[in-house]
Design an enzyme around this catalytic site. Structure first.
Site, PDB file in Angstrom:
ATOM      1  N   ARG A  15       0.804  -1.237  -0.158  1.00  0.00           N
ATOM      2  CA  ARG A  15      -0.032  -0.027  -0.031  1.00  0.00           C
ATOM      3  C   ARG A  15       1.050   1.376  -0.056  1.00  0.00           C
ATOM      4  O   ARG A  15       1.030   2.116  -1.062  1.00  0.00           O
ATOM      5  CB  ARG A  15      -0.915   0.006   1.063  1.00  0.00           C
ATOM      6  CG  ARG A  15      -2.320   0.864   1.153  1.00  0.00           C
ATOM      7  CD  ARG A  15      -1.906   2.370   1.487  1.00  0.00           C
ATOM      8  NE  ARG A  15      -1.445   2.625   2.951  1.00  0.00           N
ATOM      9  CZ  ARG A  15      -0.999   3.784   3.396  1.00  0.00           C
ATOM     10  NH1 ARG A  15      -1.065   4.833   2.691  1.00  0.00           N
ATOM     11  NH2 ARG A  15      -0.740   3.807   4.451  1.00  0.00           N
ATOM     12  N   ASP A  16       1.579   1.523   1.010  1.00  0.00           N
ATOM     13  CA  ASP A  16       2.301   2.898   1.326  1.00  0.00           C
ATOM     14  C   ASP A  16       3.541   2.662   0.286  1.00  0.00           C
ATOM     15  O   ASP A  16       4.107   3.725  -0.170  1.00  0.00           O
ATOM     16  CB  ASP A  16       2.676   2.929   2.580  1.00  0.00           C
ATOM     17  CG  ASP A  16       2.812   4.621   2.890  1.00  0.00           C
ATOM     18  OD1 ASP A  16       2.229   5.181   2.005  1.00  0.00           O
ATOM     19  OD2 ASP A  16       3.235   5.058   3.930  1.00  0.00           O
ATOM     20  N   TYR A 143      -5.666   5.530  11.438  1.00  0.00           N
ATOM     21  CA  TYR A 143      -4.374   6.428  11.363  1.00  0.00           C
ATOM     22  C   TYR A 143      -4.920   7.741  11.699  1.00  0.00           C
ATOM     23  O   TYR A 143      -5.942   8.129  11.470  1.00  0.00           O
ATOM     24  CB  TYR A 143      -4.294   6.437   9.822  1.00  0.00           C
ATOM     25  CG  TYR A 143      -3.403   5.120   9.533  1.00  0.00           C
ATOM     26  CD1 TYR A 143      -2.106   5.279   9.637  1.00  0.00           C
ATOM     27  CD2 TYR A 143      -3.596   4.433   8.436  1.00  0.00           C
ATOM     28  CE1 TYR A 143      -1.280   4.210   9.238  1.00  0.00           C
ATOM     29  CE2 TYR A 143      -2.994   3.486   7.832  1.00  0.00           C
ATOM     30  CZ  TYR A 143      -1.734   3.288   8.214  1.00  0.00           C
ATOM     31  OH  TYR A 143      -0.647   2.293   7.636  1.00  0.00           O
ATOM     32  N   GLU A 145      -3.608  10.757  10.563  1.00  0.00           N
ATOM     33  CA  GLU A 145      -2.450  11.454   9.628  1.00  0.00           C
ATOM     34  C   GLU A 145      -2.027  12.755  10.177  1.00  0.00           C
ATOM     35  O   GLU A 145      -2.640  13.699  10.587  1.00  0.00           O
ATOM     36  CB  GLU A 145      -3.318  11.520   8.049  1.00  0.00           C
ATOM     37  CG  GLU A 145      -2.664  12.195   7.077  1.00  0.00           C
ATOM     38  CD  GLU A 145      -3.434  12.625   5.803  1.00  0.00           C
ATOM     39  OE1 GLU A 145      -2.679  12.542   4.816  1.00  0.00           O
ATOM     40  OE2 GLU A 145      -4.552  12.379   5.821  1.00  0.00           O
ATOM     41  N   HIS A 208       8.333   7.786   8.316  1.00  0.00           N
ATOM     42  CA  HIS A 208       9.116   7.793   7.147  1.00  0.00           C
ATOM     43  C   HIS A 208      10.495   8.279   7.276  1.00  0.00           C
ATOM     44  O   HIS A 208      11.011   8.924   8.283  1.00  0.00           O
ATOM     45  CB  HIS A 208       8.086   8.925   6.264  1.00  0.00           C
ATOM     46  CG  HIS A 208       6.881   8.517   5.685  1.00  0.00           C
ATOM     47  ND1 HIS A 208       6.835   8.180   4.453  1.00  0.00           N
ATOM     48  CD2 HIS A 208       5.715   8.369   6.297  1.00  0.00           C
ATOM     49  CE1 HIS A 208       5.781   7.769   4.282  1.00  0.00           C
ATOM     50  NE2 HIS A 208       5.121   7.601   5.065  1.00  0.00           N
TER      51      HIS A 208
END
Length: 528
Positions: A15-16, A143, A145, A208
């Protein structure tokens, strides 16, 4: 940190990771990766798609959920959904999945500028989405975000959202560093704050890598309250990518007392498959999975490894389904070469080893890459050179090759200490070279053998840029072969020809007066 606590690994390569620029997995490729992640690597969960994206995405998820249901893994397959009741939930139902990862706004900045809603309106929408999912038998994780920016700039809103989520039937609260902006110190401080305030909640951390700090931030998160970590294979992901699965697993195993299920010996094979499917080349120096990370280059390191493994650390290659290699090049030394010879089952005499070492150093000085696959070629070349007296050698040459004109060669041969020059053109560079050689030998009233075969090869696998091997077969009343090695195919053929000239001289030829004078009583012809 609680010793022995178990950490969940949720991999989001499908997905990511697919948000990496130019990466798009086919449905069949998604299925193969999912199988390896769950069946081989044994990650706890996989996130495989975003709802509503495309028909192709739906097909891919259906393939995975069909297989996962047969294997009893359906609760491990998750799909990203949105606060859009009932659209995302219905899409997920249609795909056969049973877990939705609901994307909510984790910072006040995102809430007011992107959604343009109030806090109460967003919370009400979230509650409606969770309730509808529950009604349809879909489990929900959430999530937040832009959570990291929320903790920095609007902690009151972000903490209020977490508190609200703890009142809903939500299994996991997932905290992304969406823009990869956190430092390890901030990650630690934020996790201490939320874990102390919400001790019973399950928090995942989604890092990230924009500052190359994703793994360091993962370390802080699991030390101070995170119960799950999100990763991608090879660190795929938008911009600089996500926390790489391979590094996260190594760090958790070697620097903590936490428990994980992942079978790290399967990491490399999964990494290589994802590299193939994604088209994203793994950097040679990438930790754990890079081509060079278990390769010792300096000869002193190989020597130290022979003496009680002095240059080993805990990242043993066998842990990850790999082997330690010893590079061949200008810094290799005999210890590296011996390691490679052991792998091939080859034993050389001391003088032969010295000459092989020198040949590898010569190639390394040209900045050529020498591999284990090259070694038999180099050994063969060196051993053939050992058996031939080098009374004749190419002293110099200049070649031209241009469109519309015949290639030409200016050649200087040294024969028993005397230089002979010739210039010739031909149908190719090697043909021009041979015509020049023939001109010189014509002046000496000597005949050359007939060339009957010419074969060029590289070591198996085609992984080397070090050299090519040219084998030329000659007829001089008897058939014999000579070999040449060089990064340039034509030069390799010239080296093979140089060997031929020396062999021909040994075929009971009588030296000229000049040659006898040059060598005196030491000259003798060696029968071929």
């Amino acid at each position: 940190m609680t010793a022995g606590k178990r950490i969940e690994i949720m991999d989001t390569t499908l997905r990511d990771g697919e948000q990496t620029s130019s990466v798009s997995f086919l449905p069949s490729e998604k299925l193969q990766i999912a199988k390896l992640l769950l069946d081989e690597l044994k990650v706890d969960r996989i996130e495989v798609a975003s709802a509503r994206v495309s028909d192709g995405e739906l097909e891919g998820v259906k393939k995975i959920t069909h297989w996962a249901e047969e294997k009893g893994y359906l609760d491990k397959v998750e799909v990203l959904g949105f606060v859009d009741t009932p659209t995302s939930v219905d899409w997920i139902l249609n795909s056969g999945a049973k877990v939705m990862n609901l994307l909510t706004k984790g910072s006040y900045n995102h809430l007011i500028h992107q959604l343009k809603k109030t806090q109460d309106e967003h919370f009400a929408d979230i509650q409606k989405s969770v309730a509808y999912a529950q009604q349809k038998g879909i489990a929900v994780n959430v999530y937040l975000e832009d959570w990291s920016n929320g903790m920095r700039n609007s902690p009151e809103y972000t903490l209020a959202l977490i508190e609200f989520l703890t009142t809903l039937p939500v299994k996991r609260i997932m905290l992304p560093d969406t823009l990869g902006l956190l430092s390890p110190e901030e990650t630690k401080a934020f996790f201490i704050q939320i874990s102390e305030r919400f001790p019973d909640a399950h928090f995942d951390f989604h890092a990230h890598n924009d500052y190359d700090l994703s793994v360091a931030n993962v370390m802080e998160a699991i030390m101070y309250g995170a119960s799950g970590i999100h990763t991608t294979v090879n660190g795929l992901g938008e911009r600089a990518g996500n926390a790489p699965l391979e590094s996260v697993i190594a760090v958790i195993k070697d620097f903590t007392d936490l428990q994980i299920n992942v079978q790290e010996q399967k990491i490399y094979r999964v990494s290589k498959l994802v590299e193939q499917f994604s088209g994203q080349h793994i950097p040679a120096n990438k930790p754990v999975v890079g081509e060079n990370v278990f390769t010792q280059t300096a000869g002193i390191h190989a020597d130290g490894d022979n003496k009680k493994n002095l240059y080993f650390n805990d990242l043993l290659p066998e842990r990850f389904g790999r082997q330690r290699k010893y590079a061949l090049g200008k810094t290799s030394g005999k210890a590296n070469i011996l390691k490679n010879l052991e792998e091939l089952g080859i034993s050389l005499e001391k003088d032969e080893l010295t000459k092989v070492t020198q040949r590898i150093i010569e190639l390394g000085d040209k900045k050529e890459r020498v591999t284990t696959e090259d070694l038999p070629y180099i050994i063969s070349d060196v051993l053939q050179n050992n058996s031939i007296s080098k009374n004749i050698f190419i002293e110099g040459y200049h070649m031209t090759h241009s469109h519309g004109l015949k290639p030409s060669v200016q050649l200087r041969l040294n024969i028993y200490g005397k230089s002979y020059d010739a210039h010739a053109s031909g149908d190719g560079q090697y043909d021009a070279f041979m015509r020049a050689v023939k001109e010189i030998y014509k002046s000496r009233k000597r005949q050359l053998p007939k060339l009957i075969d010419y074969h060029v090869s590289i070591p198996p696998g085609g992984k080397t840029d070090a050299f090519v091997e040219t084998v030329v077969t000659w007829d001089y009343g008897k058939i014999f072969k000579t070999k040449g090695l060089d990064p340039d195919q034509t030069v390799a053929a010239m080296m093979a020809t140089e060997k031929m000239l020396n062999i021909v001289e040994s075929f009971n030829q009588t030296p000229t007066k000049e040659e006898s004078k040059f060598y005196g009583n030491e000259y003798r012809a060696v029968a071929g």
